[in-house]
Design an enzyme around this catalytic site. Structure first.
Site, short mmCIF file in Angstrom:
data_model
loop_
_atom_site.label_atom_id
_atom_site.label_comp_id
_atom_site.label_asym_id
_atom_site.label_seq_id
_atom_site.Cartn_x
_atom_site.Cartn_y
_atom_site.Cartn_z
N LEU A 61 -17.01 11.11 -4.65
CA LEU A 61 -18.07 10.93 -3.98
C LEU A 61 -18.62 12.14 -2.91
O LEU A 61 -17.62 12.66 -2.48
CB LEU A 61 -18.13 9.93 -2.66
CG LEU A 61 -18.79 9.63 -1.96
CD1 LEU A 61 -20.30 8.88 -2.49
CD2 LEU A 61 -18.41 8.46 -0.78
N LYS A 91 -6.25 1.43 -9.12
CA LYS A 91 -7.21 2.72 -9.00
C LYS A 91 -7.71 3.04 -7.61
O LYS A 91 -7.54 4.15 -7.31
CB LYS A 91 -8.64 2.48 -9.96
CG LYS A 91 -8.54 2.72 -11.41
CD LYS A 91 -9.74 2.53 -11.89
CE LYS A 91 -9.62 2.98 -13.36
NZ LYS A 91 -10.93 2.76 -14.13
N TYR A 145 -0.75 -4.20 -6.16
CA TYR A 145 -0.95 -3.91 -4.82
C TYR A 145 -0.17 -2.97 -4.24
O TYR A 145 -0.24 -2.16 -3.54
CB TYR A 145 -1.27 -5.27 -4.12
CG TYR A 145 -2.06 -4.91 -2.49
CD1 TYR A 145 -3.00 -4.41 -2.17
CD2 TYR A 145 -1.14 -5.58 -1.68
CE1 TYR A 145 -3.71 -4.30 -1.01
CE2 TYR A 145 -1.74 -5.47 -0.31
CZ TYR A 145 -2.84 -4.75 -0.13
OH TYR A 145 -3.28 -4.58 1.19
#
Ligand code: UDP
Length: 316
Positions: A61, A91, A145
């Site tokens: 980003l 991810k 997780y």
């Protein structure tokens, strides 16, 4: 302070955005809205200090403005959600953390990772101090997780050691409150929804497994204090008020006016941790903080919010 919050439209992230804006900070919220919700930040749209970027932080980003602090809270976080999005969960814990750390490095910003008590797995040390390395099944259903967050912690420490980034790691224990999704599958929203609708409460196993639930306002205060501290190694954030899940179900029934639901027992999911409670010694000592809202108070506030959320949904 200019803060970038990944997962800013999620349950914890949106409460953090509120708190930071109330303090006069400017907030860039980055969220791809797979488990976060626009409704959580609808009241912030149009606020001059707030901007939403719909983006998956697992992809790089470009952030045009200066940033002083990156808070990395993006991730599916309930077992139901991360079982539905296993690859995205891996991810965002790995590539997402890498990208968020990259932003912190480029902007010379501080960085806080939302880690989790799940790094302790099904713990054999009780309560869990930060020094405990955990007992995690690396290939079980919850591993997407647990291991993503363990990797995220390793990456955060590597950036701290290699690039001298000023980092924090919050090990967040079970948290509850307004803005959780009624369908996220977690114990408290599920029990409240069931109690409000007069359906049986689905307790898994015998309900003897324990959790320690922290009300969202307490957690946000803990995160704020950790942000302002200078502790690079992990800090437990949670409420040490440990209860068996069956007791949580009963507390929920007691918090819902006129609840008549019965309790129903269902099979325990694979690798469901048998016990979980934060050892708060380091947190109390280093942050001078501990939760103040009781389970009873927190549940009452949460039930009021969920009852309204259900009414809004059924009137749509
Ligand atoms: N649980 C339950 N009934 C439900 C949902 C969850 O008994 O409908 C149990 C679950 O098996 C676990 C505990 O409640 O032992 C907390 O589950 P949750 O999904 O809220 O969070 P976890 O700590 O497991 O990530």
């Amino acid at each position: 302070m200019r803060v970038l919050v990944t997962g800013g439209a999620g349950f914890i992230g949106s409460h953090l955005c509120d708190r930071l804006l109330a303090e006069g900070a400017t907030v860039v919220c980055v969220d791809n809205l797979i488990t976060g919700r626009l409704a959580n930040i609808a009241h912030l749209q149009g606020h001059p200090g707030f901007r939403l970027t719909r983006h998956d932080i697992s992809k790089p980003l470009e952030v045009p403005e200066p940033v002083d602090y990156v808070l990395h809270f993006a991730s599916p976080a309930s077992p139901r959600d991360y079982l539905k999005y296993p690859i995205q969960t891996l991810k965002v814990g790995s590539l997402g953390t890498l990208n968020a750390l990259g932003i912190a490095k480029a902007k010379q910003a501080k960085f806080l990772l939302a880690s989790t008590s799940e790094v302790y797995g099904d713990p054999q040390v009780h309560p869990q101090p930060e020094s405990y390395w955990g007992h995690v099944n690396p290939v079980g259903p919850r591993s997407v997780y647990d291991e993503a967050k363990r990797f995220a912690e390793a990456l955060t420490m590597a950036y701290h050691r290699e690039h001298q980034i000023d980092t924090r790691i919050a090990r967040v224990f079970n948290t509850y409150g307004p803005r959780m999704r009624l369908d996220d599958g977690r114990a408290i929203p599920t029990f409240i929804r069931q109690a409000l609708k007069g359906e049986p409460l689905t307790v898994y196993g015998q309900g003897s497994q324990t959790r320690s639930f922290c009300y969202i306002d307490d957690l946000v205060e803990g995160i704020r204090r950790l942000m302002d501290s200078s502790i690079p190694d992990p800090v437990n954030l949670g409420n040490p008020d440990e209860r068996p899940i069956l007791e949580i179900a009963k507390e929920v029934l007691a918090s819902v006016d006129g609840a008549t639901s019965r309790i129903e027992f269902h099979p325990l999911p694979q690798d469901d941790p048998k016990q979980r409670c934060p050892d708060m010694t380091k947190t109390r000592h280093r942050l001078g903080w501990q939760p103040t809202i009781t389970l009873h108070q927190g549940l009452e506030r949460t039930v009021v919010w969920f009852a309204q959320d259900l009414r809004l949904r059924s009137s749509r």
